[in-house]
Every structure is written in structure tokens, then in C-alpha cells.
Motif scaffolding. Structure first.
Motif, PDB file in Angstrom:
ATOM      1  N   LEU A   1      27.678  38.448  47.989  1.00 19.38           N
ATOM      2  CA  LEU A   1      27.909  37.343  48.599  1.00 19.38           C
ATOM      3  C   LEU A   1      26.753  35.606  47.975  1.00 19.38           C
ATOM      4  CD1 LEU A   1      28.352  38.256  51.866  1.00 19.38           C
ATOM      5  CD2 LEU A   1      30.232  38.974  49.890  1.00 19.38           C
ATOM      6  N   LYS A   2      27.716  34.984  47.576  1.00 22.15           N
ATOM      7  CA  LYS A   2      27.156  33.917  47.288  1.00 22.15           C
ATOM      8  C   LYS A   2      26.939  32.601  48.224  1.00 22.15           C
ATOM      9  CE  LYS A   2      24.875  32.986  43.966  1.00 22.15           C
ATOM     10  NZ  LYS A   2      25.082  32.319  43.221  1.00 22.15           N
TER      11      LYS A   2
ATOM     12  N   TYR B   1      32.719  28.200  49.086  1.00 22.22           N
ATOM     13  CA  TYR B   1      31.486  29.228  50.306  1.00 22.22           C
ATOM     14  C   TYR B   1      31.386  30.033  51.403  1.00 22.22           C
ATOM     15  CZ  TYR B   1      29.410  27.388  45.721  1.00 22.22           C
ATOM     16  OH  TYR B   1      29.502  26.087  44.650  1.00 22.22           O
ATOM     17  N   PRO B   2      31.615  30.944  51.289  1.00 20.95           N
ATOM     18  CA  PRO B   2      30.959  32.004  50.230  1.00 20.95           C
ATOM     19  C   PRO B   2      31.940  31.997  49.566  1.00 20.95           C
ATOM     20  CG  PRO B   2      30.356  33.316  52.994  1.00 20.95           C
ATOM     21  CD  PRO B   2      31.192  31.696  52.683  1.00 20.95           C
TER      22      PRO B   2
ATOM     23  N   ALA C   1      34.837  39.051  55.235  1.00 14.64           N
ATOM     24  CA  ALA C   1      33.159  37.975  55.262  1.00 14.64           C
ATOM     25  C   ALA C   1      33.347  36.802  54.984  1.00 14.64           C
ATOM     26  CB  ALA C   1      32.326  38.711  53.869  1.00 14.64           C
ATOM     27  N   GLY C   2      34.775  36.424  54.593  1.00 11.10           N
ATOM     28  CA  GLY C   2      34.850  34.979  54.679  1.00 11.10           C
ATOM     29  C   GLY C   2      35.078  34.164  53.488  1.00 11.10           C
ATOM     30  N   CYS C   3      34.805  34.618  52.689  1.00 12.32           N
ATOM     31  CA  CYS C   3      34.748  34.453  51.568  1.00 12.32           C
ATOM     32  C   CYS C   3      36.217  33.711  50.859  1.00 12.32           C
ATOM     33  CB  CYS C   3      35.052  35.237  50.273  1.00 12.32           C
ATOM     34  SG  CYS C   3      32.715  36.651  50.720  1.00 12.32           S
ATOM     35  N   SER C   4      35.978  32.819  50.391  1.00 13.36           N
ATOM     36  CA  SER C   4      36.742  32.033  49.750  1.00 13.36           C
ATOM     37  C   SER C   4      38.052  32.604  47.943  1.00 13.36           C
ATOM     38  CB  SER C   4      36.480  31.035  48.940  1.00 13.36           C
ATOM     39  OG  SER C   4      36.170  31.034  47.872  1.00 13.36           O
ATOM     40  N   SER C   5      37.034  33.907  47.295  1.00 13.83           N
ATOM     41  CA  SER C   5      37.709  34.261  45.923  1.00 13.83           C
ATOM     42  C   SER C   5      36.499  35.431  45.862  1.00 13.83           C
ATOM     43  CB  SER C   5      36.949  33.066  45.073  1.00 13.83           C
ATOM     44  OG  SER C   5      35.751  32.077  45.116  1.00 13.83           O
ATOM     45  N   VAL C   6      36.428  35.658  45.312  1.00 12.24           N
ATOM     46  CA  VAL C   6      35.938  37.418  44.220  1.00 12.24           C
ATOM     47  C   VAL C   6      36.095  36.534  42.371  1.00 12.24           C
ATOM     48  CG1 VAL C   6      35.747  39.649  43.274  1.00 12.24           C
ATOM     49  CG2 VAL C   6      37.171  38.430  45.612  1.00 12.24           C
ATOM     50  N   HIS C   7      34.599  36.765  42.338  1.00 14.12           N
ATOM     51  CA  HIS C   7      34.927  36.109  40.795  1.00 14.12           C
ATOM     52  C   HIS C   7      34.050  37.470  39.947  1.00 14.12           C
ATOM     53  CE1 HIS C   7      35.490  32.439  41.623  1.00 14.12           C
ATOM     54  NE2 HIS C   7      35.075  32.761  43.175  1.00 14.12           N
ATOM     55  N   VAL C   8      34.355  38.199  39.595  1.00 14.24           N
ATOM     56  CA  VAL C   8      34.062  39.552  38.030  1.00 14.24           C
ATOM     57  C   VAL C   8      33.691  38.743  37.104  1.00 14.24           C
ATOM     58  CG1 VAL C   8      34.291  41.581  37.163  1.00 14.24           C
ATOM     59  CG2 VAL C   8      35.651  40.899  39.263  1.00 14.24           C
ATOM     60  N   LEU C   9      31.977  38.354  36.646  1.00 11.65           N
ATOM     61  CA  LEU C   9      31.366  37.670  36.406  1.00 11.65           C
ATOM     62  C   LEU C   9      31.461  38.790  34.354  1.00 11.65           C
ATOM     63  CD1 LEU C   9      29.025  34.972  37.547  1.00 11.65           C
ATOM     64  CD2 LEU C   9      31.784  35.514  37.572  1.00 11.65           C
ATOM     65  N   TYR C  10      31.430  38.633  33.280  1.00 13.35           N
ATOM     66  CA  TYR C  10      30.765  38.836  32.175  1.00 13.35           C
ATOM     67  C   TYR C  10      31.343  40.911  32.379  1.00 13.35           C
ATOM     68  CZ  TYR C  10      27.749  34.787  31.817  1.00 13.35           C
ATOM     69  OH  TYR C  10      27.430  33.615  31.384  1.00 13.35           O
ATOM     70  N   PRO C  11      32.743  40.918  32.167  1.00 14.39           N
ATOM     71  CA  PRO C  11      32.618  42.148  32.446  1.00 14.39           C
ATOM     72  C   PRO C  11      32.808  42.699  30.936  1.00 14.39           C
ATOM     73  CG  PRO C  11      34.761  40.539  32.950  1.00 14.39           C
ATOM     74  CD  PRO C  11      32.996  40.081  32.861  1.00 14.39           C
ATOM     75  N   THR C  12      33.038  43.715  30.968  1.00 13.38           N
ATOM     76  CA  THR C  12      33.453  44.464  29.125  1.00 13.38           C
ATOM     77  C   THR C  12      34.964  44.046  28.999  1.00 13.38           C
ATOM     78  OG1 THR C  12      34.359  46.705  30.472  1.00 13.38           O
ATOM     79  CG2 THR C  12      32.041  46.667  28.877  1.00 13.38           C
ATOM     80  N   GLY C  13      35.179  43.430  27.523  1.00 12.53           N
ATOM     81  CA  GLY C  13      36.398  43.182  27.156  1.00 12.53           C
ATOM     82  C   GLY C  13      37.617  44.119  27.958  1.00 12.53           C
ATOM     83  N   ASP C  14      37.107  45.245  28.276  1.00 14.76           N
ATOM     84  CA  ASP C  14      38.327  46.347  28.434  1.00 14.76           C
ATOM     85  C   ASP C  14      38.706  45.950  29.932  1.00 14.76           C
ATOM     86  OD1 ASP C  14      39.706  48.979  27.935  1.00 14.76           O
ATOM     87  OD2 ASP C  14      38.447  49.611  29.725  1.00 14.76           O
TER      88      ASP C  14
END
Length: 399
Positions: A76-77, A102-103, A145-158
Motif C-alpha cells: 500500500l503506497k 492515495y493510498p 483498503a480504500g485504494c484508488s487503483s492497482v499498479h503492477v510495476l516492471y512485470p515481465t513482457g509475458d
């Protein structure tokens, strides 16, 4: 445990709530350090990645009975620092729309802008099914958790392909990586530049000798806690020198990593007289080198390029590593032969108006990407590598 045993979701508030052996069994022995249990534990237990620093652990794990079968490191950021997939403008747009940005939930690792698997799946498991289960857990728990969003950072290309197919907004940005097509020597690497650029690189790399500076890489059994303290000094010296610098890692983080992951840590040291005056903290696998933090206690022309780039390029050639990822940023790397490389992220934003605005931004950003790559490739200017060389040859050499 039978494959039809129901899965159980557990959200962990510390990576140490999962056994290290079970976690690392998901990533394999040669995985990038940033997804290994010891790295994440060092981040959290040292106080570097905690709720107080804006990184509240929220790891998504799936269990079949007592066995951990899948995991996605997540946090959670409460800010956007230390991610390097920049969304500050999205947060500003959210504020104008009256959306609390945020978060947010970040699936990824703290302060680690490197492409690594984000959905860790045990061998023999149904990968697509468990990816969907982890993604559903991310979305559901983020909303709870009351978050605005989900961010998947630097996943593999697949993984990025999978996430895009699942409806997430895909973002492609650039890093600049050095790639080894089979160099036999540093001269092979230099031979790929035109004469003007080759002489520039020789001059910059050779400056250290005229300044009385020698470079060395310390690794494995040669590392000590004194080196850990030195690495922290390199890190803080750079943070303190720049207005944008923010010290997020603690001395204990470096102490823990040097103690628990000596096979993954490398320290480049620049020595003048008897004093270490600059250096870089790097991480490594058998095939890749990852540049992390550099610092200098004395200023000398071209020292940054030599410590952070040239010395490690030559070391990668000597050890046979295939790729050197020096981290985020890239303007000074391009003209030194580091090639534009796509990195990915995927974004699930719950507010439909904000989601539409972000997707429109990403379409415009993507349209600008191809010209940026072409310009970077022009500046990089590497000649094609002679892949069709006869057996036994290492490629052209030059002066």
C-alpha cells in the motif's frame, strides 16, 4: 497436496510471515535479487519499506494447505516516490476530479526499477489460473483498503501481455540497457562505435589513470560490513547532493543485504592513494548485472561514467553476463552504447473518469515512443554485431 485442494488467500503484513524457503522456491535459484525473500525482508525489517515510509507491506499469497503456491509482493503506497514509473500527473488529475489517489496498491518492489516476475507461481501449477487469482486478490483487497487503483510495476513482457488481456491499461516506458551479443573483449565493444565516439569513450575511461584512480569490484567472500557501510555512504552522498534526493534506505538495510545476500552483491570501488573516493552498489545474477546506487566523496571528470558504466561493462564481458541494467534514467547512457529497452507497467484505476483520462494519456504517450526510440538508437549509433561470424570468432576488434 492434491491439485484440487482449495486455494486459500492470505495477505501478509510482512514478507517474513511466509517462510523464506517456501517463498524462494517460487522464484528459483537464479531469480533477480529484488523478488527474493532476503531482499524484501531487508527492506522491511530495516525500516526502509514500512507504513511510516509510505510502503505498507500487503503481500498477496495463495496457499494449498500448508504449502505456498503463489505470491505477488505488494505494498500500500501513500506517495509515488521510489517507483520510477512516474504517475505524479495522474495524482494531480485525480485531485482535480475529487478522487483520493492515495493510498494505492503497488504490485512490485520498493526502490527497484527492474523487470522481474511479479506473479510468483510454484512449478507445476496452472500459471494463468493463479495469475488471475492473484490479480483478483489485488483488486479486491485494494478496494477494501480504500485504494484508488492497482499498479503492477516492471512485470515481465509475458505478464504485461496477460494483464493487458485482463483489461488493465498497459504502459510502456524506456530504460537503457547494455547488451552483450558475444563480445570477446572490451575492444570488441568499442569497435561497434564510429571513430569519434570510440575515442570519446577511451578518453573518458582513461581519465582515471591520469587522476591516479584505480577501480576494482569486490564480491562474494571479499565483502564485509565495512563495505556495507561504504555502500550506504555512496548512496547518501548522491541523495544529499541533489534537490530531488530523498534518503529512504537505512544503514541497516545495507548491513542486512551484505550479510544475507553476499552472492548477489557487488561493490565497485574507485581508489586514489589509500582512500576509496567513489563507488557503486550493484546486484547480480549469473546473466545480469543491475546498477543501483552510486556516490562519490571527491569530484573528478568522467569518474561517474567509469564507475557506473565502463568498468562494469568490461567486467560483464569478462564474466560473460548478457545484460547490464544500470537503472532508471538514460540520457548519458545512450551515447555510451546503452540501447533503448521497453519496460512495462499495468494499471487498474477504479474511478471510471480518471481511468479514461489515464488511458487517453497513455495513448498519446505511446504515440511519442517510437520517435523517441529512433532518436535514442541514432544517438547510440552501434554498428550491427557480426552474428554470422564463422565458428570460433568472437567478432570484430578495433582500436
Amino acid at each position: 497436496m492434491p491439485a484440487d485442494t482449495p486455494l486459500r488467500l492470505r495477505i501478509l503484513e510482512a514478507v517474513t510471515d511466509a517462510p523464506a524457503e517456501g517463498w524462494d522456491a517460487l522464484v528459483g535459484p537464479d531469480a533477480p535479487p529484488f523478488v527474493r525473500h532476503a531482499w524484501l525482508a531487508a527492506m522491511e525489517e530495516s525500516g526502509s519499506a514500512t507504513e511510516e515510509t509510505g510502503w505498507a507491506p500487503h503481500h498477496l499469497t495463495l496457499w494449498r494447505g500448508p504449502k505456498l503456491v503463489a505470491a505477488a509482493p505488494a505494498y500500500l503506497k501513500f506517495h509515488s516516490m521510489g517507483e520510477y514509473i512516474y504517475d505524479f500527473g495522474w495524482a494531480d488529475a485525480a485531485a482535480r476530479l475529487g478522487v483520493e489517489y492515495y493510498p494505492k496498491l503497488v504490485v512490485g518492489g520498493p526502490l527497484s526499477p527492474a523487470t522481474v516476475p511479479r506473479f510468483l507461481i510454484a512449478p507445476g501449477e496452472d500459471v494463468p489460473a493463479l495469475r488471475r487469482a492473484l490479480l483478483a486478490a489485488a483488486a479486491g483487497s485494494a478496494q477494501e483498503a480504500g485504494c484508488s487503483s492497482v499498479h503492477v510495476l516492471y512485470p515481465t513482457g509475458d505478464e504485461a501481455d496477460f494483464l493487458e488481456a485482463e483489461g488493465l491499461a498497459r504502459r510502456i516506458t524506456l530504460q537503457f540497457h547494455w547488451k552483450n551479443p558475444g563480445y570477446g573483449s572490451y575492444d570488441d565493444y568499442l569497435a561497434r562505435f564510429d571513430s569519434k565516439r570510440r575515442n570519446q569513450l577511451k578518453r573518458e575511461r582513461g581519465a582515471a589513470a591520469t587522476q591516479g584512480i584505480s577501480l576494482r569490484t569486490v564480491r562474494g567472500e571479499g565483502l564485509s560490513q565495512a563495505h556495507a557501510r561504504r555502500a550506504y555512504g555512496f548512496y547518501t552522498s548522491t541523495c544529499e547532493r541533489h534537490a530531488w534526493g530523498q534518503i529512504q534506505l537505512t544503514p541497516d538495510f545495507f548491513a542486512r543485504v551484505f550479510r544475507t545476500m553476499p552472492g548477489s552483491v557487488e561493490l565497485v570501488e574507485a581508489v586514489r592513494g589509500q582512500q576509496v573516493i567513489a563507488g557503486a552498489f550493484n546486484l547480480a545474477t549469473p546473466e545480469r548485472l543491475y546498477g543501483r546506487y552510486w556516490g562519490a566523496f571527491e569530484e573528478h571528470p568522467f569518474l561517474h561514467f567509469h564507475v557506473c558504466l565502463y568498468h562494469s561493462v568490461e567486467d560483464c564481458i569478462r564474466t560473460g553476463r548478457k545484460v547490464f541494467e544500470p537503472g532508471a534514467g538514460g540520457e548519458h547512457k545512450v551515447s555510451r552504447g546503452f540501447e533503448p529497452t521497453a519496460v512495462h507497467s499495468a494499471h487498474l484505476i477504479f474511478d471510471k473518469t480518471l481511468d479514461g483520462a489515464v488511458r487517453g494519456f497513455l495513448r498519446r504517450e505511446h504515440a511519442r515512443l517510437a520517435p523517441a526510440v529512433e532518436e535514442a538508437e541514432r544517438i547510440c549509433g552501434l554498428k550491427p554485431w557480426p552474428l554470422a561470424a564463422s565458428p570460433g570468432t568472437q567478432g570484430a576488434t578495433g582500436t
